[in-house]
Design a protein around this motif. Structure first.
Motif, short mmCIF file in Angstrom:
data_model
loop_
_atom_site.label_atom_id
_atom_site.label_comp_id
_atom_site.label_asym_id
_atom_site.label_seq_id
_atom_site.Cartn_x
_atom_site.Cartn_y
_atom_site.Cartn_z
N LYS A 56 -17.46 -28.01 -10.35
CA LYS A 56 -18.43 -28.35 -11.39
C LYS A 56 -18.84 -27.09 -12.14
N LEU A 57 -18.86 -27.19 -13.46
CA LEU A 57 -19.23 -26.05 -14.29
C LEU A 57 -20.76 -25.88 -14.29
N VAL A 58 -21.20 -24.72 -13.86
CA VAL A 58 -22.62 -24.38 -13.91
C VAL A 58 -22.79 -23.30 -14.97
N LYS A 59 -23.52 -23.62 -16.03
CA LYS A 59 -23.72 -22.67 -17.13
C LYS A 59 -24.94 -21.81 -16.83
N PRO A 60 -24.82 -20.50 -16.99
CA PRO A 60 -25.99 -19.65 -16.77
C PRO A 60 -27.07 -19.93 -17.80
N ALA A 61 -28.31 -19.80 -17.41
CA ALA A 61 -29.39 -19.80 -18.40
C ALA A 61 -29.13 -18.65 -19.36
N ASN A 62 -29.61 -18.79 -20.56
CA ASN A 62 -29.46 -17.77 -21.60
C ASN A 62 -28.03 -17.70 -22.15
N SER A 63 -27.25 -18.77 -21.91
CA SER A 63 -25.94 -18.90 -22.53
C SER A 63 -25.96 -20.15 -23.40
N SER A 64 -24.96 -20.31 -24.24
CA SER A 64 -24.88 -21.50 -25.08
C SER A 64 -23.41 -21.84 -25.31
N GLY A 65 -23.14 -22.82 -26.14
CA GLY A 65 -21.77 -23.24 -26.38
C GLY A 65 -21.34 -24.32 -25.40
N GLU A 66 -20.19 -24.93 -25.68
CA GLU A 66 -19.71 -26.07 -24.89
C GLU A 66 -19.61 -25.76 -23.41
N ASN A 67 -19.08 -24.59 -23.06
CA ASN A 67 -18.91 -24.21 -21.66
C ASN A 67 -19.85 -23.08 -21.24
N GLY A 68 -20.85 -22.84 -22.05
CA GLY A 68 -21.79 -21.78 -21.72
C GLY A 68 -21.20 -20.39 -21.89
N THR A 69 -20.11 -20.28 -22.66
CA THR A 69 -19.42 -18.99 -22.79
C THR A 69 -19.85 -18.22 -24.04
N THR A 70 -20.83 -18.74 -24.75
CA THR A 70 -21.39 -17.97 -25.86
C THR A 70 -22.58 -17.20 -25.31
N VAL A 71 -22.39 -15.91 -25.17
CA VAL A 71 -23.41 -15.04 -24.59
C VAL A 71 -23.84 -14.05 -25.67
#
Length: 270
Positions: A70-85
């Motif tokens: 399961k993909l867990v996105k860090p807080a303070n990230s954005s984008g579809e997979n949380g890879t926009t930092v």
């Protein structure tokens, strides 16, 4: 001695011999049964051990398993997979894209020479920074240190953007960054040791648990894919408005603070 007594003695002797032979035969039979049983157990144990090894060999590695986790996105990230930092003030007009691989020695040299300047510029609102992490050195050199460090950076980002930047700087520092050929970052204990040099992460149990449990392993793989899907082929690479920022040689990233400031000021004016 009479004939009768003599005959009785012989009969008794024969009976004793018969009983003794039967006793010895039974003991031999039991011994054979034990040997056979032991052999069967041994064969089964070997077969079971071989079967266990085969099952284990067919089990996916931790990183293979992470691909389906399961993909867990860090807080303070954005984008579809949380890879926009993106780190920086919202009103900063431009964004510096920074591509780095945690095991990259040139990235370490860059961070040691320019990292503090970038952090100051971001704090001053001069521009924002978007981080794109790579793990191609794990493939080139074999290992998992780049992916594991990216996962730990995700755990730091979940704490705060400031913790993320400080932890990234610590990982690339002269004190903690390993030789390119050493897969030191594969060890969670080492990543936690580095984190204890960062104020927001020191003895932070939530961060440590995330690192040890691989909470952001899937996220690290997604971040790596983002780098692989880009047009960037090496690290460190700096981009702004689609243009590559270079040092005095016009080809490679600026490796000193004065070179970087000259390149960034030019890009900000464009």
């Amino acid at each position: 001695m009479s004939k009768r007594n003599s005959q009785s003695a012989k009969t008794a002797a024969r009976e004793r011999l018969r009983v003794e032979r039967e006793r010895e035969a039974k003991k031999a039979k039991v011994k054979r049964q034990l040997i056979v049983a032991g052999s069967i157990v041994g064969v089964l144990a070997i077969a079971g051990g071989a079967g266990y090894l085969i099952v284990q060999a067919n089990q996916p590695s931790a990183w293979e398993a992470a691909e389906d986790a399961k993909l867990v996105k860090p807080a303070n990230s954005s984008g579809e997979n949380g890879t926009t930092v993106v780190v920086g003030k919202a009103d900063a007009k431009k964004t510096l894209e920074l591509y780095e691989d945690p095991r990259c020695p040139i990235c370490a040299t860059f961070e040691q020479g320019v990292g503090e300047t970038i952090q100051k510029d971001v704090a001053d609102g001069k521009y924002k920074v978007q981080f794109i992490g790579a793990s191609f050195l794990d493939r080139n050199l074999t290992g998992e240190g780049s992916k594991n460090a990216l996962s730990a950076m995700g755990a730091a980002l979940n704490v705060s953007p400031e913790a993320f930047l400080a932890y990234k700087a610590a990982l690339y520092s002269a004190e903690f960054h390993p030789s390119e050929s050493q897969d030191t970052f594969k060890d969670d204990s080492y990543l936690i040791k580095v984190a204890n040099s960062v104020e927001e992460l020191k003895d932070n149990k939530k961060f440590q648990t995330a690192v040890e449990n691989g909470t952001y392993d899937r996220w690290a793989l997604e971040m790596s894919k983002k780098f692989d899907d880009s047009d960037v082929k090496g690290t460190p690479t700096l981009m702004m408005d689609g243009e590559k920022l270079t040092g005095a040689d016009g080809q490679n990233a600026p490796m000193t603070a004065p070179e970087f400031t000259a390149a960034i000021d030019k890009a900000l004016k464009a």
